[in-house]
Design an enzyme around this catalytic site. Structure first.
Site, PDB file in Angstrom:
ATOM      1  N   TRP A  70      69.897 -17.291 -75.295  1.00  0.00           N
ATOM      2  CA  TRP A  70      70.049 -17.097 -73.804  1.00  0.00           C
ATOM      3  C   TRP A  70      70.416 -16.992 -72.132  1.00  0.00           C
ATOM      4  O   TRP A  70      71.554 -18.083 -72.187  1.00  0.00           O
ATOM      5  CB  TRP A  70      68.873 -18.323 -73.503  1.00  0.00           C
ATOM      6  CG  TRP A  70      67.742 -18.510 -71.879  1.00  0.00           C
ATOM      7  CD1 TRP A  70      66.487 -17.602 -72.353  1.00  0.00           C
ATOM      8  CD2 TRP A  70      67.948 -18.880 -70.964  1.00  0.00           C
ATOM      9  NE1 TRP A  70      65.494 -18.109 -71.043  1.00  0.00           N
ATOM     10  CE2 TRP A  70      66.616 -18.675 -70.131  1.00  0.00           C
ATOM     11  CE3 TRP A  70      68.837 -19.239 -70.193  1.00  0.00           C
ATOM     12  CZ2 TRP A  70      66.562 -19.311 -68.945  1.00  0.00           C
ATOM     13  CZ3 TRP A  70      68.765 -20.263 -69.562  1.00  0.00           C
ATOM     14  CH2 TRP A  70      67.448 -20.586 -68.619  1.00  0.00           C
ATOM     15  N   ARG A 129      61.905 -20.679 -78.566  1.00  0.00           N
ATOM     16  CA  ARG A 129      62.889 -20.915 -78.166  1.00  0.00           C
ATOM     17  C   ARG A 129      63.565 -20.319 -77.325  1.00  0.00           C
ATOM     18  O   ARG A 129      63.965 -20.819 -75.853  1.00  0.00           O
ATOM     19  CB  ARG A 129      64.082 -21.920 -78.253  1.00  0.00           C
ATOM     20  CG  ARG A 129      63.674 -23.401 -79.234  1.00  0.00           C
ATOM     21  CD  ARG A 129      65.205 -22.984 -80.453  1.00  0.00           C
ATOM     22  NE  ARG A 129      66.325 -23.773 -79.586  1.00  0.00           N
ATOM     23  CZ  ARG A 129      65.949 -25.555 -79.978  1.00  0.00           C
ATOM     24  NH1 ARG A 129      64.566 -25.991 -79.982  1.00  0.00           N
ATOM     25  NH2 ARG A 129      67.050 -25.645 -79.247  1.00  0.00           N
ATOM     26  N   CYS A 141      69.239 -21.546 -76.201  1.00  0.00           N
ATOM     27  CA  CYS A 141      68.412 -21.248 -77.594  1.00  0.00           C
ATOM     28  C   CYS A 141      69.115 -21.513 -79.193  1.00  0.00           C
ATOM     29  O   CYS A 141      68.286 -22.667 -79.111  1.00  0.00           O
ATOM     30  CB  CYS A 141      70.576 -20.123 -77.607  1.00  0.00           C
ATOM     31  SG  CYS A 141      71.628 -20.043 -75.810  1.00  0.00           S
ATOM     32  N   ASN A 164      75.484 -22.695 -77.945  1.00  0.00           N
ATOM     33  CA  ASN A 164      74.758 -23.031 -77.483  1.00  0.00           C
ATOM     34  C   ASN A 164      74.966 -24.337 -76.354  1.00  0.00           C
ATOM     35  O   ASN A 164      75.922 -24.993 -76.349  1.00  0.00           O
ATOM     36  CB  ASN A 164      73.523 -24.065 -78.252  1.00  0.00           C
ATOM     37  CG  ASN A 164      72.348 -22.881 -78.961  1.00  0.00           C
ATOM     38  OD1 ASN A 164      72.872 -21.690 -78.304  1.00  0.00           O
ATOM     39  ND2 ASN A 164      71.860 -23.906 -79.809  1.00  0.00           N
ATOM     40  N   GLY A 165      74.637 -24.450 -74.931  1.00  0.00           N
ATOM     41  CA  GLY A 165      75.097 -24.719 -73.500  1.00  0.00           C
ATOM     42  C   GLY A 165      76.327 -24.129 -73.016  1.00  0.00           C
ATOM     43  O   GLY A 165      76.242 -22.840 -72.967  1.00  0.00           O
ATOM     44  N   GLU A 180      49.703 -28.152 -63.011  1.00  0.00           N
ATOM     45  CA  GLU A 180      49.479 -27.748 -63.851  1.00  0.00           C
ATOM     46  C   GLU A 180      49.292 -26.310 -64.380  1.00  0.00           C
ATOM     47  O   GLU A 180      49.893 -25.782 -65.342  1.00  0.00           O
ATOM     48  CB  GLU A 180      49.027 -28.828 -64.989  1.00  0.00           C
ATOM     49  CG  GLU A 180      49.694 -28.270 -66.931  1.00  0.00           C
ATOM     50  CD  GLU A 180      50.725 -28.197 -67.230  1.00  0.00           C
ATOM     51  OE1 GLU A 180      50.791 -27.576 -68.297  1.00  0.00           O
ATOM     52  OE2 GLU A 180      51.878 -28.332 -66.186  1.00  0.00           O
ATOM     53  N   LYS A 233      62.203 -23.157 -74.343  1.00  0.00           N
ATOM     54  CA  LYS A 233      61.264 -23.768 -74.423  1.00  0.00           C
ATOM     55  C   LYS A 233      62.110 -25.042 -74.730  1.00  0.00           C
ATOM     56  O   LYS A 233      61.299 -25.660 -73.767  1.00  0.00           O
ATOM     57  CB  LYS A 233      60.646 -23.457 -76.148  1.00  0.00           C
ATOM     58  CG  LYS A 233      59.464 -25.185 -76.724  1.00  0.00           C
ATOM     59  CD  LYS A 233      58.651 -24.346 -76.156  1.00  0.00           C
ATOM     60  CE  LYS A 233      57.654 -26.122 -76.249  1.00  0.00           C
ATOM     61  NZ  LYS A 233      56.501 -25.575 -76.165  1.00  0.00           N
ATOM     62  N   GLU A 262      53.708 -18.899 -65.228  1.00  0.00           N
ATOM     63  CA  GLU A 262      55.377 -18.355 -66.410  1.00  0.00           C
ATOM     64  C   GLU A 262      54.464 -17.169 -67.129  1.00  0.00           C
ATOM     65  O   GLU A 262      55.604 -16.986 -68.227  1.00  0.00           O
ATOM     66  CB  GLU A 262      54.144 -20.225 -67.269  1.00  0.00           C
ATOM     67  CG  GLU A 262      55.305 -21.411 -66.679  1.00  0.00           C
ATOM     68  CD  GLU A 262      55.066 -22.490 -67.729  1.00  0.00           C
ATOM     69  OE1 GLU A 262      56.340 -23.473 -67.716  1.00  0.00           O
ATOM     70  OE2 GLU A 262      54.216 -22.574 -68.107  1.00  0.00           O
ATOM     71  N   HIS A 270      46.211 -27.356 -44.256  1.00  0.00           N
ATOM     72  CA  HIS A 270      47.545 -27.722 -43.664  1.00  0.00           C
ATOM     73  C   HIS A 270      48.917 -26.993 -43.582  1.00  0.00           C
ATOM     74  O   HIS A 270      50.220 -26.957 -44.176  1.00  0.00           O
ATOM     75  CB  HIS A 270      48.419 -28.719 -43.577  1.00  0.00           C
ATOM     76  CG  HIS A 270      48.035 -30.228 -43.514  1.00  0.00           C
ATOM     77  ND1 HIS A 270      47.900 -30.538 -42.002  1.00  0.00           N
ATOM     78  CD2 HIS A 270      46.853 -30.998 -43.977  1.00  0.00           C
ATOM     79  CE1 HIS A 270      46.980 -31.548 -42.078  1.00  0.00           C
ATOM     80  NE2 HIS A 270      46.383 -31.800 -43.074  1.00  0.00           N
ATOM     81  N   LYS A 272      51.275 -23.053 -65.659  1.00  0.00           N
ATOM     82  CA  LYS A 272      50.719 -22.304 -66.482  1.00  0.00           C
ATOM     83  C   LYS A 272      50.319 -20.502 -66.325  1.00  0.00           C
ATOM     84  O   LYS A 272      50.840 -19.837 -67.083  1.00  0.00           O
ATOM     85  CB  LYS A 272      49.408 -22.964 -67.546  1.00  0.00           C
ATOM     86  CG  LYS A 272      49.787 -24.068 -67.833  1.00  0.00           C
ATOM     87  CD  LYS A 272      50.052 -23.898 -69.262  1.00  0.00           C
ATOM     88  CE  LYS A 272      51.740 -24.277 -69.472  1.00  0.00           C
ATOM     89  NZ  LYS A 272      51.760 -25.643 -68.920  1.00  0.00           N
TER      90      LYS A 272
END
Length: 614
Positions: A76, A27, A2, A102-103, A487, A609, A494, A510, A491
């Site tokens: 968040w 973030r 957050c 936060n946390g 990657e 983030k 996301e 496979h 992307k």
């Protein structure tokens, strides 16, 4: 994860709080709120974005909210759904204390039960509300203690991670902040102080900052501040000068931060190499690790720990270090490392990679390694971050602030650092003088080649428009381009919310080949390298099952055009730098598909983030 902001000084707090929260939107968050102190506490909070919060602030008070002390927060959700009542700040029952956090408070359930027995009523589902009631309870129950002592006592009773800001109308000239596992930075002005989760909100107001270390608490007033541990031991504040420009955290004419950061990559590559890749001298100078370079060269094994995109960079690092330095490398998800009884021993080195330098799982892996006597090298982007402070040595990526939640330039900067590290380790070992100089030349020529690649964005945009209907994508690559496939898939999922998976091209047979039909676009990295014809065979297998193929190929390979549906070309380069080129069209493809689907590419849903909780 957050965002936290705070202010105490001589100016109205609200403009800074709202602008600061806007700077921290990248973030990730789902609700926002502020508390301002002016005799009493005025609190406005709600589900939604900072713009809506600004409207609510204006609507809630005819003359606006006035006060020169305040805190703000973007949340968040962890405990409790995104809602007005779960938004921060949280208030004590009598309305005299406001807290942002936060946390995660891991023992919140036990503390909640105890506080309820003392008559406390809870207004939210969050773990954070426990802390404001605990401070209030201790302040009232313990004789002769002040606000600072009550906060300190409360923090000594909680387990978990926190970055907090606390105000009270009982001591209106104080703003208290503390951290354990969640970053906080104090900006020092003239007769005023600013607080934030990172430096982005501060750069408009001051260059002088103090980064709080784990277990530290600061008491701020307009006249000054004190810094102590949670255990009440006085600490010396180390003032750092910010190396950050305002235009670095603004869009600069681009529609989104993500697109700006994709286009910044050629310059970032130059910044990463500046003063390090010395072509005329035929050398690589990595000042941050020079004292440990011989120990790295003699390492029995290098363990790379990272999460998400940084883990993908680590996989490329494995290929690089094993090829050029001939040192065995193991790449681990940091989130799994400490839970699998890892074998750590003498002669091993851990390499941790994190954009923010605050990733909770990566920090846990780092600390476990150090407890077992393993030297740890850090690669991160943020000066003064926890990883930068706790590792034995390290290398900054110099990517500049990355605001888009989906990492682009931070990833390529990490890969470039890993390439330089691998060459430095391999010089005069697996790499003779001629091969080393040739490799330096490849690095030096990369920014120009990357510039040519980003300039093909309109071609990528045109192709992207044909795939917005897709619900699934498959990405294939071999060798250095297998991590690029991972990657690229990450992307896309996301920011467009399309399900996508990356695979080694040969592994398609496979299992994943069962998924391929005319509704399955397949993105294949097929540069002209040692695996070229192998990957061409994989493409034929996809085409035989009517799959749509988008190829990322080397300039001049006209033959590939007849074998696929679309081609995106990148300049010719050595295999070890090719990932830095092939990833760019994948970033652009994700960006354009997502924007055409109406997605918020800078702030994708449910993502943050900096992942500062486990």
């Amino acid at each position: 994860m957050c965002g936290i902001v705070g202010y105490i000084g001589y100016r109205e707090a609200v403009p800074f709080l709202l602008q600061g929260l806007k700077r921290l939107e990248y973030r990730g968050y789902d609700s926002a709120g502020i508390a301002v102190l002016n005799g009493t506490l005025s609190v406005v909070k709600q589900k939604g974005d900072v713009a809506k919060l600004g409207e609510a602030v204006a609507a809630s008070h005819a003359d606006g909210i006035s006060g020169m002390v305040g805190i703000g927060h973007t949340r968040w959700a962890t405990h409790g759904d995104p809602s007005d009542r779960n938004a921060h700040p949280h208030l004590s029952m009598d309305g005299s204390i406001a807290l942002i956090h936060n946390g995660i408070i891991e023992n919140h359930a036990a503390l909640r039960t105890e506080l309820q027995q003392h008559g406390y009523l809870f207004q939210s589902d969050t773990d954070s509300e426990v802390l404001v009631h605990l401070i209030d309870h201790l302040w009232k129950q313990i004789p002769f203690i002040d606000f600072e002592s009550a906060v300190r006592q409360a923090l000594s009773l909680v387990e978990g991670a926190y970055g907090i800001g606390v105000l009270s109308s009982r001591e209106p000239d104080r703003l208290i902040v503390a951290r354990h596992g969640s970053p906080l930075v104090i900006g020092i002005g003239e007769g005023e102080y600013f607080v934030a989760s990172d430096a982005a909100p501060l750069v408009e107001y001051t260059r002088r900052v103090v980064y709080l270390a784990d277990g530290e608490m600061a008491v701020l007033s307009a006249d000054g501040f004190s810094l102590k541990t949670i255990g009440n031991v006085v600490q010396e504040a180390v003032v750092t000068e910010l190396d950050l420009e305002l235009d670095e955290i603004e869009k600069g004419g681009f529609e989104h931060f993500m697109l700006k950061e994709i286009f910044e990559q050629p310059r970032v590559m130059q910044d990463v190499m500046r003063g390090r890749v010395l072509l005329e001298e035929g050398a690589i100078q990595l000042g941050g690790i020079m004292d440990m370079l011989d120990e790295l060269r003699m390492a029995r094994r290098i363990i790379i720990c990272a999460c998400g995109t940084s883990w993908h960079a680590g996989l490329i690092g494995e290929y690089l270090i094993e090829e050029f330095a001939r040192i065995p490398v193991e790449v681990d998800y940091a989130s799994e490392f400490r839970y699998r009884s890892p074998i750590l021993g003498e002669g091993e080195v851990m390499l941790v990679i994190s954009q923010s330098g605050e990733t909770a799982d990566t920090l846990a892996a780092l600390r476990l390694a150090k407890e077992n006597g393993v030297k740890v090298v850090g690669i991160c982007n943020v000066v003064g971050s926890t990883i930068a402070r706790e590792t034995d040595c390290g290398i900054y990526t110099h990517a500049g602030p990355e605001i888009g939640v989906a990492s682009t330039k931070a990833f390529t900067a990490q890969v470039m650092v890993l390439a330089m590290l691998a060459l430095a380790l391999g010089k005069d070992r697996a790499l003779g003088p001629d091969a080393f100089l040739a490799a330096l030349g490849e690095l030096a020529s990369l920014p120009e080649k990357m510039q040519r690649t980003v300039e093909e964005s309109e071609v990528v945009r045109g192709i992207s428009g044909e795939y917005t209907w897709a619900e699934h994508f498959l990405y294939l690559g071999r060798g250095y381009n297998f991590p690029v496939a991972l990657e690229g898939a990450l992307k896309l999922k996301e920011i467009s919310y399309i399900h996508a998976e990356g695979y080694p091209a040969a592994e398609m047979k496979h299992g994943p080949i069962a998924l391929i039909d005319e509704e399955m676009p397949v993105v294949v990295m097929v540069p002209k390298d040692a695996s070229y014809w192998k990957v061409r065979s994989n493409i034929e297998e996809v085409r035989a099952r009517k799959g749509k193929v988008i190829a990322i190929a080397t300039e001049g390979d006209e033959e590939i055009a007849g074998a696929v549906d679309h081609v995106l070309y990148v300049p010719e380069a050595a295999a070890f730098v090719m990932p830095l080129l092939t990833v760019v069209p994948l970033q652009l493809l994700s960006y354009y598909v997502a924007t055409m689907r109406g997605c918020n590419v800078d702030r994708p849903r449910n993502l943050a983030k900096a992942v500062t909780v486990e």
